[in-house]
Scaffold this motif. Structure first.
Motif, PDB file in Angstrom:
ATOM      1  N   ALA A  82     -45.914 -47.957 -31.355  1.00 30.03           N
ATOM      2  CA  ALA A  82     -46.126 -49.267 -30.744  1.00 30.03           C
ATOM      3  C   ALA A  82     -44.899 -50.151 -30.907  1.00 30.03           C
ATOM      4  CB  ALA A  82     -47.351 -49.934 -31.369  1.00 30.03           C
ATOM      5  N   ALA A  83     -44.226 -50.047 -32.051  1.00 30.99           N
ATOM      6  CA  ALA A  83     -43.025 -50.839 -32.291  1.00 30.99           C
ATOM      7  C   ALA A  83     -41.914 -50.484 -31.308  1.00 30.99           C
ATOM      8  CB  ALA A  83     -42.542 -50.638 -33.725  1.00 30.99           C
ATOM      9  N   ILE A  84     -41.854 -49.233 -30.899  1.00 32.37           N
ATOM     10  CA  ILE A  84     -40.833 -48.799 -29.938  1.00 32.37           C
ATOM     11  C   ILE A  84     -41.192 -49.222 -28.516  1.00 32.37           C
ATOM     12  CG2 ILE A  84     -39.674 -46.806 -28.899  1.00 32.37           C
ATOM     13  CD1 ILE A  84     -38.777 -47.243 -31.752  1.00 32.37           C
ATOM     14  N   VAL A  85     -42.393 -48.879 -28.067  1.00 36.45           N
ATOM     15  CA  VAL A  85     -42.724 -49.016 -26.643  1.00 36.45           C
ATOM     16  C   VAL A  85     -42.994 -50.452 -26.225  1.00 36.45           C
ATOM     17  CG1 VAL A  85     -43.602 -46.662 -26.513  1.00 36.45           C
ATOM     18  CG2 VAL A  85     -45.200 -48.537 -26.968  1.00 36.45           C
ATOM     19  N   ASN A  86     -43.259 -51.339 -27.160  1.00 38.12           N
ATOM     20  CA  ASN A  86     -43.546 -52.732 -26.808  1.00 38.12           C
ATOM     21  C   ASN A  86     -42.342 -53.657 -26.904  1.00 38.12           C
ATOM     22  OD1 ASN A  86     -46.672 -53.233 -26.431  1.00 38.12           O
ATOM     23  ND2 ASN A  86     -46.451 -51.727 -28.079  1.00 38.12           N
ATOM     24  N   PHE A  87     -41.305 -53.250 -27.634  1.00 37.56           N
ATOM     25  CA  PHE A  87     -40.221 -54.185 -27.916  1.00 37.56           C
ATOM     26  C   PHE A  87     -38.843 -53.670 -27.513  1.00 37.56           C
ATOM     27  CE2 PHE A  87     -43.689 -54.966 -30.923  1.00 37.56           C
ATOM     28  CZ  PHE A  87     -43.940 -56.313 -30.687  1.00 37.56           C
ATOM     29  N   PHE A  88     -38.776 -52.487 -26.891  1.00 38.16           N
ATOM     30  CA  PHE A  88     -37.498 -51.927 -26.489  1.00 38.16           C
ATOM     31  C   PHE A  88     -37.581 -51.380 -25.071  1.00 38.16           C
ATOM     32  CE2 PHE A  88     -37.482 -51.834 -31.101  1.00 38.16           C
ATOM     33  CZ  PHE A  88     -36.220 -52.323 -31.396  1.00 38.16           C
ATOM     34  N   LYS A 132     -40.163 -52.394 -20.545  1.00 39.83           N
ATOM     35  CA  LYS A 132     -40.711 -51.652 -19.398  1.00 39.83           C
ATOM     36  C   LYS A 132     -41.132 -50.228 -19.778  1.00 39.83           C
ATOM     37  CE  LYS A 132     -39.664 -55.229 -16.921  1.00 39.83           C
ATOM     38  NZ  LYS A 132     -40.738 -56.190 -16.616  1.00 39.83           N
ATOM     39  N   LEU A 133     -41.051 -49.901 -21.056  1.00 39.93           N
ATOM     40  CA  LEU A 133     -41.469 -48.565 -21.469  1.00 39.93           C
ATOM     41  C   LEU A 133     -42.974 -48.406 -21.257  1.00 39.93           C
ATOM     42  CD1 LEU A 133     -39.423 -48.096 -24.763  1.00 39.93           C
ATOM     43  CD2 LEU A 133     -39.129 -46.846 -22.626  1.00 39.93           C
ATOM     44  N   PRO A 134     -43.434 -47.191 -20.915  1.00 37.99           N
ATOM     45  CA  PRO A 134     -44.876 -46.990 -20.678  1.00 37.99           C
ATOM     46  C   PRO A 134     -45.690 -47.180 -21.947  1.00 37.99           C
ATOM     47  CG  PRO A 134     -43.712 -44.891 -20.684  1.00 37.99           C
ATOM     48  CD  PRO A 134     -42.666 -45.955 -20.710  1.00 37.99           C
ATOM     49  N   LYS A 135     -46.806 -47.874 -21.779  1.00 45.99           N
ATOM     50  CA  LYS A 135     -47.717 -48.116 -22.894  1.00 45.99           C
ATOM     51  C   LYS A 135     -49.112 -48.336 -22.330  1.00 45.99           C
ATOM     52  CE  LYS A 135     -45.012 -51.555 -23.713  1.00 45.99           C
ATOM     53  NZ  LYS A 135     -44.302 -51.751 -22.419  1.00 45.99           N
ATOM     54  N   GLU A 138     -35.631 -48.380 -22.283  1.00 47.36           N
ATOM     55  CA  GLU A 138     -34.806 -47.175 -22.194  1.00 47.36           C
ATOM     56  C   GLU A 138     -33.335 -47.559 -22.189  1.00 47.36           C
ATOM     57  OE1 GLU A 138     -34.399 -43.185 -19.346  1.00 47.36           O
ATOM     58  OE2 GLU A 138     -35.977 -44.682 -18.988  1.00 47.36           O
ATOM     59  N   GLY A 139     -32.561 -46.878 -23.017  1.00 46.84           N
ATOM     60  CA  GLY A 139     -31.130 -47.152 -23.100  1.00 46.84           C
ATOM     61  C   GLY A 139     -30.741 -48.164 -24.150  1.00 46.84           C
ATOM     62  N   GLU A 187     -36.262 -39.775 -40.101  1.00 46.53           N
ATOM     63  CA  GLU A 187     -36.180 -38.855 -38.959  1.00 46.53           C
ATOM     64  C   GLU A 187     -37.221 -39.204 -37.898  1.00 46.53           C
ATOM     65  OE1 GLU A 187     -36.625 -34.950 -40.511  1.00 46.53           O
ATOM     66  OE2 GLU A 187     -34.573 -34.848 -41.321  1.00 46.53           O
ATOM     67  N   ARG A 188     -38.364 -39.709 -38.335  1.00 41.73           N
ATOM     68  CA  ARG A 188     -39.418 -40.058 -37.374  1.00 41.73           C
ATOM     69  C   ARG A 188     -38.997 -41.233 -36.499  1.00 41.73           C
ATOM     70  NH1 ARG A 188     -45.360 -39.356 -39.491  1.00 41.73           N
ATOM     71  NH2 ARG A 188     -44.321 -37.357 -39.822  1.00 41.73           N
ATOM     72  N   TRP A 189     -38.338 -42.239 -37.087  1.00 40.09           N
ATOM     73  CA  TRP A 189     -37.796 -43.320 -36.259  1.00 40.09           C
ATOM     74  C   TRP A 189     -36.803 -42.752 -35.236  1.00 40.09           C
ATOM     75  CZ3 TRP A 189     -40.423 -47.291 -35.602  1.00 40.09           C
ATOM     76  CH2 TRP A 189     -40.850 -48.174 -36.599  1.00 40.09           C
ATOM     77  N   ARG A 190     -35.933 -41.878 -35.700  1.00 37.66           N
ATOM     78  CA  ARG A 190     -34.953 -41.259 -34.792  1.00 37.66           C
ATOM     79  C   ARG A 190     -35.658 -40.520 -33.664  1.00 37.66           C
ATOM     80  NH1 ARG A 190     -32.509 -36.103 -37.253  1.00 37.66           N
ATOM     81  NH2 ARG A 190     -34.604 -35.445 -36.631  1.00 37.66           N
ATOM     82  N   ASP A 191     -36.660 -39.700 -34.009  1.00 34.89           N
ATOM     83  CA  ASP A 191     -37.334 -38.881 -33.007  1.00 34.89           C
ATOM     84  C   ASP A 191     -38.123 -39.731 -32.021  1.00 34.89           C
ATOM     85  OD1 ASP A 191     -36.253 -36.758 -34.349  1.00 34.89           O
ATOM     86  OD2 ASP A 191     -38.113 -36.156 -35.347  1.00 34.89           O
ATOM     87  N   LEU A 192     -38.762 -40.784 -32.512  1.00 33.49           N
ATOM     88  CA  LEU A 192     -39.483 -41.689 -31.604  1.00 33.49           C
ATOM     89  C   LEU A 192     -38.515 -42.384 -30.656  1.00 33.49           C
ATOM     90  CD1 LEU A 192     -42.083 -43.267 -34.048  1.00 33.49           C
ATOM     91  CD2 LEU A 192     -42.650 -42.174 -31.873  1.00 33.49           C
ATOM     92  N   GLY A 193     -37.379 -42.831 -31.193  1.00 33.11           N
ATOM     93  CA  GLY A 193     -36.385 -43.468 -30.332  1.00 33.11           C
ATOM     94  C   GLY A 193     -35.889 -42.529 -29.251  1.00 33.11           C
ATOM     95  N   ASN A 194     -35.601 -41.296 -29.633  1.00 32.64           N
ATOM     96  CA  ASN A 194     -35.142 -40.311 -28.645  1.00 32.64           C
ATOM     97  C   ASN A 194     -36.219 -39.984 -27.628  1.00 32.64           C
ATOM     98  OD1 ASN A 194     -32.538 -40.030 -29.693  1.00 32.64           O
ATOM     99  ND2 ASN A 194     -33.161 -38.447 -31.143  1.00 32.64           N
ATOM    100  N   THR A 195     -37.461 -39.903 -28.066  1.00 34.77           N
ATOM    101  CA  THR A 195     -38.573 -39.585 -27.165  1.00 34.77           C
ATOM    102  C   THR A 195     -38.687 -40.603 -26.038  1.00 34.77           C
ATOM    103  OG1 THR A 195     -39.821 -38.449 -28.896  1.00 34.77           O
ATOM    104  CG2 THR A 195     -41.095 -39.310 -27.035  1.00 34.77           C
ATOM    105  N   PHE A 196     -38.460 -41.863 -26.361  1.00 40.38           N
ATOM    106  CA  PHE A 196     -38.624 -42.914 -25.356  1.00 40.38           C
ATOM    107  C   PHE A 196     -37.304 -43.381 -24.756  1.00 40.38           C
ATOM    108  CE2 PHE A 196     -42.602 -43.098 -27.727  1.00 40.38           C
ATOM    109  CZ  PHE A 196     -43.512 -43.089 -26.679  1.00 40.38           C
ATOM    110  N   GLY A 197     -36.271 -42.584 -24.939  1.00 39.57           N
ATOM    111  CA  GLY A 197     -35.024 -42.810 -24.215  1.00 39.57           C
ATOM    112  C   GLY A 197     -34.138 -43.900 -24.770  1.00 39.57           C
ATOM    113  N   LEU A 198     -34.314 -44.273 -26.027  1.00 37.13           N
ATOM    114  CA  LEU A 198     -33.395 -45.241 -26.618  1.00 37.13           C
ATOM    115  C   LEU A 198     -32.064 -44.560 -26.936  1.00 37.13           C
ATOM    116  CD1 LEU A 198     -35.662 -47.258 -29.119  1.00 37.13           C
ATOM    117  CD2 LEU A 198     -35.536 -47.379 -26.622  1.00 37.13           C
TER     118      LEU A 198
END
Length: 380
Positions: A68-74, A216-219, A76-77, A90-101
């Motif tokens: 939720a912290a990724i998809v609501n406040f960031f 604009k990330l999907p949520k 892509e890119g 590593e989980r923060w890294r993987d979540l960021g990569n998953t959503f295109g950060l």
């Protein structure tokens, strides 16, 4: 008959009041009865974090609130710096990569904390950072990271959010996001909040709120806007974890009113000191250079496989956690967050002494216990 005693860093043992709340007949969530409990719990969470802002509850593990912290406040890119010092970094890294950060992965040796000069170097090279993502207490390495420095760095940039995983620090320390400078803080139920898994919590600052319209990330399920609108009225957008919320209301009562945050923080400091100093007295090496008061990571002696050692402890009646990835078979992790008292620590130290002796380690029986007792006597 062997009684199993749980010393893992999540789930942790449950207080009787929480067990009683969990065992009640379930109520319906679209009722005044549940709304009243929900609003009470929400107010207590605000008190826990010393804020008047939204503190949202999701029916999920802590990873749900991380997402939720990724998809609501960031978007892509967006460029983010991840303080990657363990499994959950590593989980923060993987979540960021998953959503295109655009993830800058600052990898740190497990058991160590970040280097301030290196953080400054990353920031100088990337003044367009949109976020710094970090664990306050990295559970996999039992390491505490200093948040205040990162908050100051984040504030020095034009539009950068400090996003903190406080899953094993909230309820151990007084984590006041507005005092520290945290923009997004998440935690979970099965650690120091003394509940089973299944409930996650998210705080967001006024600065972070300005990002909600821009993201604009999907949520869908993890929509902060949808939940904020409903939860301010004592309901949730989707079916809540009813009994977990009722039990959280009880555990927060214990934390805030029966013990108080000053006493809670002091108790965890003493529990941690008892455990760490006892391990050192036995000649064992701690994993972390900057240990957290939530759990202690310790290397087993050369020639003693940590996973076999954990099985030996379980035969005595003590369950501890092991290492992850390259630390598997090398360390054990002993929890002391939440529903633990001083005798619990003496108990686990005693069990470790017995298991060391049975594994042929030259241990002076009672040496660790004595050290733990001395710390208790001198501090309580």
């Amino acid at each position: 008959m062997i009684k199993e005693r749980l010393f893992t860093p999540g789930p942790v043992p449950l207080p009787p009041q929480v067990i009683k709340a969990l065992g009640q007949q379930i109520i319906h969530h679209r009722t005044p009865e549940f709304t009243n409990i929900f609003l009470q719990t929400r107010e207590k969470l605000q008190k826990l974090l010393n804020t008047n802002r939204d503190v949202l509850m999701f029916a999920s593990s802590g990873t749900g609130a991380m997402e939720a912290a990724i998809v609501n406040f960031f978007n892509e890119g967006d460029k983010v710096l991840v303080i990657n010092a363990g499994k959950f970094g590593e989980r923060w890294r993987d979540l960021g990569n998953t959503f295109g950060l655009n993830v800058i992965d600052y990898q740190i040796e497990w058991g160590k904390t970040y280097d301030k000069d290196k953080v400054n170097d990353y920031v100088k090279s990337n003044p367009d950072l949109k976020g710094i993502l970090v664990q306050h207490s990295e559970t996999s390495t039992t390491t505490l990271h200093d948040l205040k420095f990162l908050a100051d760095v984040s504030k020095s940039l034009d539009d950068c959010l400090l996003v903190v995983d406080g899953i094993t620090s909230v309820g151990v320390y007084k984590v006041y996001p507005e005092e520290i400078g945290i923009d997004i803080l998440i935690t979970g139920s099965q650690k120091a909040l003394m509940l089973p898994p299944g409930l996650s919590i998210l705080y967001y600052s006024e600065k972070a709120e300005k990002r909600l319209e821009k993201s604009k990330l999907p949520k869908y399920y993890f929509s902060v806007k949808a939940e904020s609108k409903k939860q301010s009225k004592g309901q949730t957008a989707y079916t809540p974890a009813i009994n977990l919320i009722i039990a959280l209301n009880e555990s927060l009562q214990l934390i805030l009113d029966e013990e108080g945050l000053d006493n809670l923080e002091r108790r965890h400091q003493i529990l941690a000191d008892m455990t760490r100093e006892a391990m050192k007295a036995l000649g064992l090496k701690l994993l972390s250079e900057n240990p957290s008061n939530s759990a202690t990571g310790v290397f087993t002696p050369d020639g003693i496989d940590a996973d076999k050692f954990r099985k030996d402890l379980l035969k005595i009646g003590v369950r501890v956690a092991g290492g992850q990835d390259h630390l598997k078979g090398k360390i054990i992790r002993i929890a002391h967050m939440g529903y633990f008292d001083y005798l619990d620590m003496i108990e686990v130290v005693s069990a470790i002494e017995i298991a060391l002796y049975k594994n042929g380690y030259n241990v002076e029986m009672g040496k660790g216990v004595k050290k733990a007792q001395e710390i208790y006597i001198n501090n309580v």
